[in-house]
Design a protein around this motif. Sequence first.
Motif, mmCIF file in Angstrom:
data_model
loop_
_atom_site.group_PDB
_atom_site.id
_atom_site.type_symbol
_atom_site.label_atom_id
_atom_site.label_comp_id
_atom_site.label_asym_id
_atom_site.label_seq_id
_atom_site.Cartn_x
_atom_site.Cartn_y
_atom_site.Cartn_z
ATOM 1 N N GLY A 55 59.224 -2.765 61.992
ATOM 2 C CA GLY A 55 59.892 -3.680 61.304
ATOM 3 C C GLY A 55 61.254 -3.233 60.555
ATOM 4 O O GLY A 55 62.106 -3.946 60.225
ATOM 5 N N GLY A 56 61.217 -1.869 60.569
ATOM 6 C CA GLY A 56 62.439 -1.227 59.943
ATOM 7 C C GLY A 56 63.752 -0.918 61.004
ATOM 8 O O GLY A 56 63.546 -1.682 61.975
ATOM 9 N N SER A 57 64.933 -0.352 60.574
ATOM 10 C CA SER A 57 66.074 -0.387 61.059
ATOM 11 C C SER A 57 66.469 1.125 61.427
ATOM 12 O O SER A 57 66.067 1.965 60.699
ATOM 13 N N ARG A 94 70.380 3.330 62.671
ATOM 14 C CA ARG A 94 71.573 3.244 63.426
ATOM 15 C C ARG A 94 71.725 4.542 64.233
ATOM 16 O O ARG A 94 71.935 5.587 63.456
ATOM 17 N N ARG A 140 67.747 -7.896 68.895
ATOM 18 C CA ARG A 140 67.141 -7.120 67.979
ATOM 19 C C ARG A 140 68.159 -5.785 67.518
ATOM 20 O O ARG A 140 68.489 -5.202 66.679
ATOM 21 N N PHE A 141 68.717 -5.366 68.700
ATOM 22 C CA PHE A 141 69.789 -4.173 68.953
ATOM 23 C C PHE A 141 71.456 -4.581 69.010
ATOM 24 O O PHE A 141 71.196 -5.601 69.738
ATOM 25 N N THR A 142 72.176 -3.899 68.501
ATOM 26 C CA THR A 142 73.601 -4.207 68.482
ATOM 27 C C THR A 142 74.423 -3.097 69.007
ATOM 28 O O THR A 142 74.114 -1.785 68.339
ATOM 29 N N GLN A 202 73.006 -0.142 66.732
ATOM 30 C CA GLN A 202 72.014 -0.766 65.567
ATOM 31 C C GLN A 202 70.830 -1.171 65.819
ATOM 32 O O GLN A 202 70.679 -2.241 66.835
ATOM 33 N N MET A 203 69.668 -0.909 65.315
ATOM 34 C CA MET A 203 68.409 -1.119 66.006
ATOM 35 C C MET A 203 67.806 -1.706 64.813
ATOM 36 O O MET A 203 67.274 -0.989 63.744
ATOM 37 N N ASN A 204 67.323 -3.046 64.798
ATOM 38 C CA ASN A 204 66.607 -3.696 63.668
ATOM 39 C C ASN A 204 65.331 -4.147 64.332
ATOM 40 O O ASN A 204 64.856 -4.187 65.644
ATOM 41 N N SER A 205 64.281 -4.548 63.489
ATOM 42 C CA SER A 205 63.131 -5.208 63.945
ATOM 43 C C SER A 205 62.348 -4.322 64.833
ATOM 44 O O SER A 205 61.618 -4.583 65.598
ATOM 45 N N LEU A 206 62.361 -3.066 64.570
ATOM 46 C CA LEU A 206 61.961 -1.992 65.422
ATOM 47 C C LEU A 206 60.233 -2.085 65.738
ATOM 48 O O LEU A 206 59.678 -2.429 64.668
#
Length: 115
Positions: A15-17, A19, A66-68, A81-85
């Motif tokens: 759930g973490g992020s 970069r 989830r990723f940008t 950028q990786m979110n909702s891992l």
Amino acid sequence: QVQLVESGGGLVQAGGSLRLSCAASMSTFSIYVFDWYRQVSGKQREFVATIWGDSSTSYADSVKGRFTISRDNAKNTMYLQMNSLKPEDTAVYYCRARYQYDNFWGQGTQVTVSS
């Protein structure tokens, strides 16, 4: 000799992020296409995302939304950028730069997502 240096990996809870950064040494950074790939030990390296010189992007279905991926041509740096891992995102992440016959890889950075 062109160098790509990844950084930003580490251990994060689900759930973490994070970069990731990929710093590149070539003087013609803006013309290169950049990719992120990832690899789990014993498995094939898999595509994650691409960013072209005009900043258009493409993503693997597993990370879409989830990723940008982005780039800063002034800083010769590309980002992920990786979110909702998720735990299944755990891998060594590699950046790649390509243009015509040029094809360069970084050394990789470990991302570990705990459940």
